[in-house]
Design a protein around this motif. Sequence first.
Motif, mmCIF file in Angstrom:
data_model
loop_
_atom_site.group_PDB
_atom_site.id
_atom_site.type_symbol
_atom_site.label_atom_id
_atom_site.label_comp_id
_atom_site.label_asym_id
_atom_site.label_seq_id
_atom_site.Cartn_x
_atom_site.Cartn_y
_atom_site.Cartn_z
ATOM 1 N N MET A 1 56.144 31.116 28.930
ATOM 2 C CA MET A 1 55.686 32.420 28.543
ATOM 3 C C MET A 1 54.564 32.819 29.499
ATOM 4 S SD MET A 1 54.312 33.684 24.831
ATOM 5 C CE MET A 1 55.660 33.235 23.797
ATOM 6 N N SER A 2 54.631 34.026 30.053
ATOM 7 C CA SER A 2 53.603 34.484 30.990
ATOM 8 C C SER A 2 52.404 35.019 30.213
ATOM 9 C CB SER A 2 54.176 35.552 31.916
ATOM 10 O OG SER A 2 54.491 36.703 31.173
ATOM 11 N N PRO A 4 50.891 38.092 30.104
ATOM 12 C CA PRO A 4 51.052 39.329 29.324
ATOM 13 C C PRO A 4 51.917 39.121 28.077
ATOM 14 C CG PRO A 4 51.375 39.790 31.640
ATOM 15 C CD PRO A 4 51.286 38.304 31.492
ATOM 16 N N ASP A 5 52.955 38.288 28.169
ATOM 17 C CA ASP A 5 53.801 38.037 27.003
ATOM 18 C C ASP A 5 53.024 37.307 25.910
ATOM 19 O OD1 ASP A 5 55.919 39.248 28.255
ATOM 20 O OD2 ASP A 5 56.700 37.376 29.081
ATOM 21 N N ARG A 6 52.190 36.358 26.310
ATOM 22 C CA ARG A 6 51.411 35.598 25.335
ATOM 23 C C ARG A 6 50.410 36.513 24.630
ATOM 24 N NH1 ARG A 6 46.515 32.725 26.005
ATOM 25 N NH2 ARG A 6 46.657 33.307 28.185
ATOM 26 N N LYS A 7 49.746 37.370 25.401
ATOM 27 C CA LYS A 7 48.784 38.297 24.799
ATOM 28 C C LYS A 7 49.481 39.286 23.874
ATOM 29 C CE LYS A 7 45.174 38.119 28.259
ATOM 30 N NZ LYS A 7 44.357 38.886 29.180
ATOM 31 N N GLU A 8 50.630 39.750 24.289
ATOM 32 C CA GLU A 8 51.374 40.680 23.448
ATOM 33 C C GLU A 8 51.791 40.011 22.146
ATOM 34 O OE1 GLU A 8 55.437 43.371 23.584
ATOM 35 O OE2 GLU A 8 54.607 42.580 25.458
ATOM 36 N N ALA A 9 52.213 38.751 22.230
ATOM 37 C CA ALA A 9 52.608 38.029 21.022
ATOM 38 C C ALA A 9 51.408 37.837 20.089
ATOM 39 C CB ALA A 9 53.214 36.676 21.401
ATOM 40 N N GLN A 10 50.238 37.544 20.662
ATOM 41 C CA GLN A 10 49.047 37.383 19.829
ATOM 42 C C GLN A 10 48.687 38.697 19.132
ATOM 43 O OE1 GLN A 10 46.105 35.956 22.541
ATOM 44 N NE2 GLN A 10 46.597 33.793 22.200
ATOM 45 N N ARG A 12 50.741 41.135 18.376
ATOM 46 C CA ARG A 12 51.751 41.409 17.348
ATOM 47 C C ARG A 12 51.472 40.588 16.087
ATOM 48 N NH1 ARG A 12 55.961 44.529 18.944
ATOM 49 N NH2 ARG A 12 56.249 44.753 21.179
#
Length: 83
Positions: A1-2, A4-10, A12
Amino acid sequence: MSVPDRKEAQVRRLMEGPYPVVPAGLAASAAARGDRLLRRRRALRRAGWTLLCAAAVAFAVWASLTRPWEVPPSDVSPPLEGW
């Protein structure tokens, strides 16, 4: 997971979770603080305009008394008499 994806998941997960409890008097204290800030700004603005007007009046009185635009009399050479 990159990244930006990790931050977006957090983000959400935070948005889907339970919302934090807001203190009961938060809105009233925020409104009171806003009123204080507005009163302080208004008072500072009035004081600034008053100071500016007082300085303008003081300058006008000084200029009318000393007349700095007039050329001072010359004391360098003696007056010509008897020619």
